[in-house]
Design an enzyme around this catalytic site. Structure first.
Site, PDB file in Angstrom:
ATOM      1  N   HIS A  77       0.819  -1.219   0.000  1.00 21.92           N
ATOM      2  CA  HIS A  77       0.000   0.000   0.000  1.00 21.92           C
ATOM      3  C   HIS A  77       0.851   1.267   0.000  1.00 21.92           C
ATOM      4  CE1 HIS A  77       0.273   1.016   4.375  1.00 21.92           C
ATOM      5  NE2 HIS A  77       0.181  -0.278   4.607  1.00 21.92           N
ATOM      6  N   ASP A  79      -0.366   4.425   0.971  1.00 20.94           N
ATOM      7  CA  ASP A  79      -0.751   5.441   1.955  1.00 20.94           C
ATOM      8  C   ASP A  79      -0.068   5.226   3.302  1.00 20.94           C
ATOM      9  OD1 ASP A  79      -2.363   3.078   2.055  1.00 20.94           O
ATOM     10  OD2 ASP A  79      -3.772   4.095   3.389  1.00 20.94           O
ATOM     11  N   ASP A 107       5.840   0.751   7.761  1.00 19.78           N
ATOM     12  CA  ASP A 107       4.443   0.491   7.385  1.00 19.78           C
ATOM     13  C   ASP A 107       3.995   1.434   6.279  1.00 19.78           C
ATOM     14  OD1 ASP A 107       1.825  -0.357   7.355  1.00 19.78           O
ATOM     15  OD2 ASP A 107       1.259   0.759   9.159  1.00 19.78           O
ATOM     16  N   GLU A 140      -5.186   1.466   2.137  1.00 16.48           N
ATOM     17  CA  GLU A 140      -5.176   0.314   3.043  1.00 16.48           C
ATOM     18  C   GLU A 140      -5.362   0.738   4.492  1.00 16.48           C
ATOM     19  OE1 GLU A 140      -3.818  -2.712   5.802  1.00 16.48           O
ATOM     20  OE2 GLU A 140      -2.934  -0.717   5.518  1.00 16.48           O
ATOM     21  N   GLU A 141      -4.864   1.923   4.838  1.00 19.69           N
ATOM     22  CA  GLU A 141      -4.936   2.359   6.235  1.00 19.69           C
ATOM     23  C   GLU A 141      -6.358   2.739   6.660  1.00 19.69           C
ATOM     24  OE1 GLU A 141      -2.730   1.978   8.308  1.00 19.69           O
ATOM     25  OE2 GLU A 141      -0.732   2.115   7.408  1.00 19.69           O
ATOM     26  N   GLU A 163       3.222  -6.360   3.853  1.00 22.36           N
ATOM     27  CA  GLU A 163       3.141  -5.622   5.115  1.00 22.36           C
ATOM     28  C   GLU A 163       4.266  -6.074   6.050  1.00 22.36           C
ATOM     29  OE1 GLU A 163       1.202  -3.222   6.189  1.00 22.36           O
ATOM     30  OE2 GLU A 163      -0.815  -3.379   5.348  1.00 22.36           O
TER      31      GLU A 163
END
Length: 383
Positions: A77, A79, A107, A140-141, A163
């Site tokens: 991801h 974001d 992350d 994703e967040e 991840e």
């Protein structure tokens, strides 16, 4: 390979990609998506730009195989969470003590850089038989709308979500369900108890029931890897002023789930019981976002492939682990794509200081590149 991956990670960290659904006015994923698209296009990937929501793009880069091989999707991801409260400049990557620091280093721009470099390295060999798909996704967040959009068009024989996992292999994670429970009262002047029904006081019975619900879950049967499910009340709102009986009280409940659970049925049973035993109790349920738990089958070929390559690179067998939080693995699994999760070592996700270790960044890149070769290149690999 480490130098190339670290340099790409620096470029990714510099770009603000705070999720605007979490932080109003956040930059979103456009700038970092543009970087990924340009970097991968320059290395021969076919680029697909998906932007159903303006300013919230996902990039899917495809290296086409010659045929006769298995396809593989790597998912990462774009974001990040907020920059506020970060100790120092979150967009100024810094290397110290064998780590790279900056918002998203752990992350998960570290995993994003590793999957891009690994994919480019194998694609450049010209030996791919199956398609290699790099999904660089938005959101994703928050709601994972990026992966949902990708899966409307793209599929694969297996997938890896990159991840952060401390170079361990995640094969299960919990799901969640949000509910708004609206406890009903009757508005009246505070001097007229004969007319009013206090929705907040009635809601107290429900809150006690939630606490008991949580206790039953904690003491009940536990999933082998994930442990028991859980529940808590996370928000409450009710009343208009001190001199009035509140007509309603809204309580938001979050239920964290393991495979095989039905949180809505549990909630309905609780409310039915309260309605039958508490005079004047009435409530309705407004379901919110629900995401299912995930559990990989240890016999999936992709699990064996990643496990074998990680063992070779690390010199030891990596642990198989489960996560208490939700990830995009569940969406891939629901779309019929066997998957797992592996990512960098480090720490500070969503925290004031965030970092990834340089050694794990290099090791992850090596594991992913070797997995791509075995999965998409090897003619003799079993389907």
């Amino acid at each position: 390979m480490e130098e190339i991956t670290v340099d790409l990670l620096r470029q990714l960290i510099v770009l603000d990609s705070v999720n605007p659904a979490l932080v109003p006015g956040g930059a979103g994923e456009a700038a970092v998506a543009d970087l990924c698209a340009g970097w991968l296009a320059a290395r021969g990937f076919e680029i697909h730009w998906l932007e159903r929501r303006p300013g919230r793009p996902s990039v899917v880069a495809v290296a086409r195989g010659a045929g006769g091989g298995r396809s593989l999707m790597l998912n990462g991801h774009l974001d990040t969470v907020t920059l506020a409260g970060y100790d120092g400049d979150p967009l100024a990557p810094r290397i110290a003590d064998g780590c790279i620091y900056g918002r998203g280093a752990f992350d998960m721009k570290g995993g994003l850089a590793a999957m891009m470099v690994a994919g480019a390295r194998v694609a450049a060999s010209g030996q791919l038989r199956g398609d290699l798909i790099l999904a660089c996704v938005a959101d994703e967040e928050h709601n994972s709308l990026g992966t949902e959009e990708v899966l409307e068009t793209f599929t694969a024989d297996a997938a890896i979500v990159c991840e952060p996992t401390h170079l361990e292999i995640t094969v299960a994670h919990k799901g969640f369900a949000w509910f708004d429970v609206v406890v009903e009262g009757r508005a009246a002047h505070g001097s007229r108890p004969d007319l009013g029904i206090d929705a907040i006081a009635k809601a107290g019975h429900f809150l006690v029931a939630v606490e008991r619900w949580a206790g039953r879950l904690a003491e009940g049967p536990a999933h082998e890897r994930l442990g028991p499910g859980s529940v808590h009340a996370s928000l409450i709102r009710g009343g208009e002023e001190a001199s009035s009986y509140p007509a309603s009280c809204r309580i938001t409940v979050e239920r964290r789930t393991v495979p095989g659970e039905d949180p809505r049925a549990e909630l309905d049973d609780i409310l039915s019981g309260l309605a039958a035993t508490v005079p004047g109790f009435a409530a309705s349920v407004e379901p919110g976002l629900r995401r299912e738990p995930f559990e990989a089958d240890p016999d999936w070929p992709i699990v064996a492939t990643v496990l074998g390559q990680a063992r070779r690179v690390l010199g030891r067998a990596p642990a198989l682990r489960a996560e208490p939080y939700w990830t995009d693995c569940a969406l891939l699994d629901a779309a019929g794509i066997p998957c797992l999760m592996i990512g960098v070592d480090g720490g500070g996700a969503h925290a004031a200081t965030e970092w990834a270790t340089l050694e794990s960044l290099d090791q992850l890149t090596d594991i992913l590149a070797a997995t791509i070769r075995e999965w998409c290149v090897d003619r003799d690999a079993e389907a």
